[in-house]
Design an enzyme around this catalytic site. Structure first.
Site, mmCIF file in Angstrom:
data_model
loop_
_atom_site.group_PDB
_atom_site.id
_atom_site.type_symbol
_atom_site.label_atom_id
_atom_site.label_comp_id
_atom_site.label_asym_id
_atom_site.label_seq_id
_atom_site.Cartn_x
_atom_site.Cartn_y
_atom_site.Cartn_z
ATOM 1 N N SER A 147 47.632 38.643 44.550
ATOM 2 C CA SER A 147 47.324 37.537 43.649
ATOM 3 C C SER A 147 48.037 36.263 44.103
ATOM 4 C CB SER A 147 47.689 37.920 42.216
ATOM 5 O OG SER A 147 47.239 36.952 41.303
ATOM 6 N N ASP A 301 43.195 35.384 45.098
ATOM 7 C CA ASP A 301 42.156 36.400 44.930
ATOM 8 C C ASP A 301 41.120 35.996 43.894
ATOM 9 O OD1 ASP A 301 43.970 36.792 42.807
ATOM 10 O OD2 ASP A 301 43.402 38.891 42.603
#
Length: 573
Positions: A147, A301
Site C-alpha cells: 500500500s 496500489d
C-alpha cells in the site's frame, strides 16, 4: 545474542534455503547483530490489511520463503475446504520493488500444488484483483503490495471467494495451517500449464463495472466543464483511473507528468500516501496553474484516494478521509432516493474509528448504518453476512471508499469517478464540493475529526505501543478537556462500561485492541495500534450544531481549539 533468535537464524543456514539467503544471514551474524535480531525476533503476522514488512531475509521479513510458506499453507487449506472442486486463484501486484518476481513465486507455489492461477501480466490496482477474483470464479486471490508504506516494504494480501479480505473464521484457520508448515515443505517448482496470464478482458470488465457503479447520468456539458488534476503517485492507478474517467466522458483530466510512471522508489514524495498533504504538492501546484476544480491522488496500489477541492476563497484544500466518505455516501443516498430505490432493505457501512456523521446520514435517509472494526474486510463481511440487504456504499477515515459490492475492498478507481461526478454536478448548479460539504454540516451536524499517529519502530517501539495500550486500559482517563468521560468501550475485552453508573455491557463485535472514550459533550477519542505500520493511532471526533453555513468558520475555530486541548490533555503531541 538471544539464543532463540540465533537458533531461528541457524535454521535458515540449512540446504532448504538458497545460497544467497545463507550468505546474507552469515554476514548479519558476523557484522549486524541488531539487524539479525530485527529480522528474526518474530514471524510476520497478518494485520488489518494482510501481511506487510520490510523486504529481506528472515522470519520477520518479506521474502520468497515467508511468502512461499504462506502460499503453501493457503494451498493446503484450500485443498481441505474445497475438496473435489477445481481450485483457482487470481494474483495481482503493484509497482513496488520485487512485486513482479514475488508474484511469480506465489504463482509457482500455487501451481505446484495443482491450483489454477490467473496472474496479471503487469501491475494492476488492488481493487481490480477483488473484482477479478469474482469475475473468474476463484476461491482466493493474492495482491503483492505494501500500500502506502515506504519503499523498503512489500506485502501479501489474501482475498477469499466473496472478493473480500480474510476474516474469521478463515483467517485463524489459515494462520494455523501456515504456522504448522515447514519451510522444507514449500513446493517451488511451478506447473506452468496451470498459470494463465490475464489482462485486457478483465481490464475491460472492471472498467465497465466501475462506470456502472459510480456514474449517474451526469450531463456531458457538466463533465466537459470540470477540470481535473490526477496523480497516481508513481503507482498502479495509471493503468485504470485515466481510462475509466475517459470512458465515463471526462475529457479534461490532467495527469501530473513527473508522477505518471510507476516507480517503487516514489522519487518525488516523502511518502506515497494521499493522507499526507505533502504527497499532493505537485498535483496542487498543477491545479493552481490550470485553475482546476479538483485534485485526486491515489496510493501505490490504488485503494486509497486523497481529494483536494477549492474552498470559498478559491484556495485548494485537502479533504480528510471522513469528509470524502460522508460526501460520497450522501451523494449515493441522494441518488438512490431520487431513483425511488430506498425501501428499508439497504445499508451503508463504516468503522468504529470513523466519523459518527455516517450514523446521522443513515438515519436521515432511513437506511441502516452498520459499523464494524477498522478495515474494509469488515465492511465486505457485512455484505456477505446480510445478503438480504443491498449495500449502497461506505468507507472509513483512512481515505478509502467502497461503491456498491462489485469490489469488496476500498476502491480508488470507482471512488475517483464518483467524486468527479459530485464535483461536476455541483459546479453545474453554481455550487462546489466544498459548499456541498458545508451544507451537509448544517443539515446533519458539523463533525470534525483529527488523527494523531505516533510512529514507534522496531522491538522497542512495539513494546512501547503495548505499554501505552495497557496503561490506558488499566487506568482509564476520567476527564478530557474538562469534560467527564461517560463511557469507555474496550474492544479487546468486549466491554462497554458507563463510568457514571458503573454498569458494563458485553459487546458482540469481534475482539480487537481498540479503546474508545466518549465524553459528556459528545467527543469521541479512539486509540489503537496500527495493523499495518509500526504506529499507534488516536482518532479524535468532536461536533457542533450550526444553523447556517455562515456559522461554519467560528464553529470550526471552536472545534479546533477543543481538539488541541484534547491532544494536550492526553499527552499525545
Amino acid at each position: 545474542m538471544d539464543k532463540q533468535i540465533l537458533d531461528k537464524a541457524n535454521e535458515w543456514l540449512t540446504p532448504v534455503f538458497d545460497n544467497a539467503t545463507q550468505e546474507a544471514i552469515k554476514k548479519m551474524i558476523a557484522d549486524s547483530p541488531k539487524e539479525l535480531e530485527e529480522s528474526f525476533y518474530k514471524n510476520l503476522e497478518f494485520g488489518t490489511g494482510g501481511m506487510r514488512g520490510v523486504m529481506g531475509v528472515g522470519t520477520n521479513r518479506i521474502n520468497k520463503y515467508t511468502l512461499g510458506k504462506n502460499t503453501q499453507g493457503l494451498s493446503d487449506y484450500m485443498h481441505s475446504v474445497f475438496a473435489g472442486r477445481e481450485l483457482k486463484v487470481a494474483i495481482a501486484y503493484d509497482c513496488r520493488h520485487n512485486s513482479d518476481t514475488l508474484a511469480k513465486t506465489v504463482a509457482d507455489v500455487f501451481s505446484a500444488n495443482g491450483i489454477k492461477v490467473y496472474l496479471f501480466s503487469e501491475l494492476r490496482p488492488t481493487p481490480e484483483l477483488s473484482f477479478a477474483l469474482k469475475y473468474l470464479k476463484c476461491q482466493a486471490g493474492i495482491v503483492l503490495t505494501a500500500s502506502h508504506n515506504p519503499p523498503e516494504y512489500n506485502g501479501y494480501k489474501v482475498y477469499w471467494e466473496d472478493g473480500g479480505q480474510l476474516v474469521p473464521p478463515q483467517d485463524g484457520e489459515i494462520i494455523k495451517v501456515i504456522e504448522a508448515t515447514e519451510y522444507g515443505a514449500i513446493k517451488f517448482e511451478a506447473n506452468n500449464d496451470l498459470i494463465e496470464y490475464i489482462d485486457h478482458e478483465v481490464d475491460e470488465a472492471f472498467k465497465k463495472s466501475s462506470i456502472e457503479n459510480a456514474s449517474f447520468n451526469t450531463p456531458q456539458e457538466a463533465k466537459d466543464a470540470l477540470q481535473i488534476v490526477f496523480t497516481p503517485l508513481h503507482g498502479t492507478s495509471i493503468t485504470a483511473v485515466p481510462g475509466v474517467l475517459e470512458s465515463a466522458g471526462y475529457k479534461n483530466v490532467h495527469i501530473v507528468p513527473e508522477q505518471a510512471v510507476p516507480n517503487g522508489d516514489f522519487p518525488t514524495v516523502k511518502s506515497p500516501n494521499p493522507e499526507e498533504p505533502e504527497a499532493l504538492t505537485m498535483a496542487l501546484a498543477l491545479a493552481d496553474k490550470l485553475n482546476a476544480d479538483i485534485v485526486v491522488g491515489t496510493d501505490p496500489d490504488c485503494d486509497r484516494l486523497g481529494v483536494a477541492v477549492r474552498n470559498n476563497d478559491g484556495r485548494m484544500i485537502l479533504l480528510n478521509g471522513n469528509q470524502t466518505m460522508v460526501l460520497m455516501t450522501h451523494f449515493l443516498l441522494e441518488q438512490w432516493r431520487k431513483a425511488g430505490k430506498i425501501n428499508g432493505k439497504q445499508f451503508i457501512g463504516s468503522t468504529i474509528v470513523s466519523t459518527p456523521m455516517m450514523m446521522e446520514l443513515g438515519s436521515a435517509y432511513g437506511v441502516e448504518c452498520k459499523v464494524g472494526l477498522t478495515g474494509f474486510k469488515w465492511i465486505a463481511k457485512m455484505i456477505k453476512d446480510f445478503p438480504e440487504l443491498l449495500f449502497i456504499g461506505g468507507g472509513e477515515e483512512s481515505f478509502g471508499f467502497m461503491v456498491g459490492d462489485a469490489v469488496r475492498d476500498k476502491d480508488a478507481v470507482a471512488a475517483t469517478l464518483l467524486v468527479c461526478e459530485i464535483a461536476a454536478l455541483a459546479k453545474a448548479k453554481d455550487s462546489s464540493v466544498y459548499k456541498e460539504l458545508l451544507q451537509m454540516y448544517v443539515d446533519f451536524g458539523f463533525y470534525k475529526e483529527h488523527l494523531v499517529s505516533l510512529t514507534k519502530k522496531g522491538i522497542e517501539g512495539l513494546a512501547e505501543i503495548n505499554r501505552m495500550m495497557v496503561n490506558m486500559r488499566n487506568n482509564p482517563v476520567q476527564e478530557i478537556n474538562g469534560e467527564r468521560v461517560i463511557v469507555v468501550e474496550d474492544y479487546k475485552n468486549s466491554t462497554a462500561k458507563n463510568l457514571l453508573t458503573g454498569e458494563a455491557e458485553t459487546m458482540s463485535i469481534p475482539k480487537s485492541d481498540v479503546l474508545i472514550y466518549y465524553t459528556e459533550d459528545g467527543a469521541k477519542i479512539a486509540a489503537r495500534p496500527s495493523g499495518t505500520e509500526p504506529k499507534i493511532k488516536f482518532y479524535i471526533s468532536v461536533n457542533a450544531e450550526i444553523s447556517s453555513t455562515d456559522d461554519f468558520a467560528e464553529a470550526e475555530k471552536q472545534l479546533d481549539a477543543k481538539i488541541k486541548n484534547i491532544i494536550s490533555d492526553l499527552g499525545i503531541q
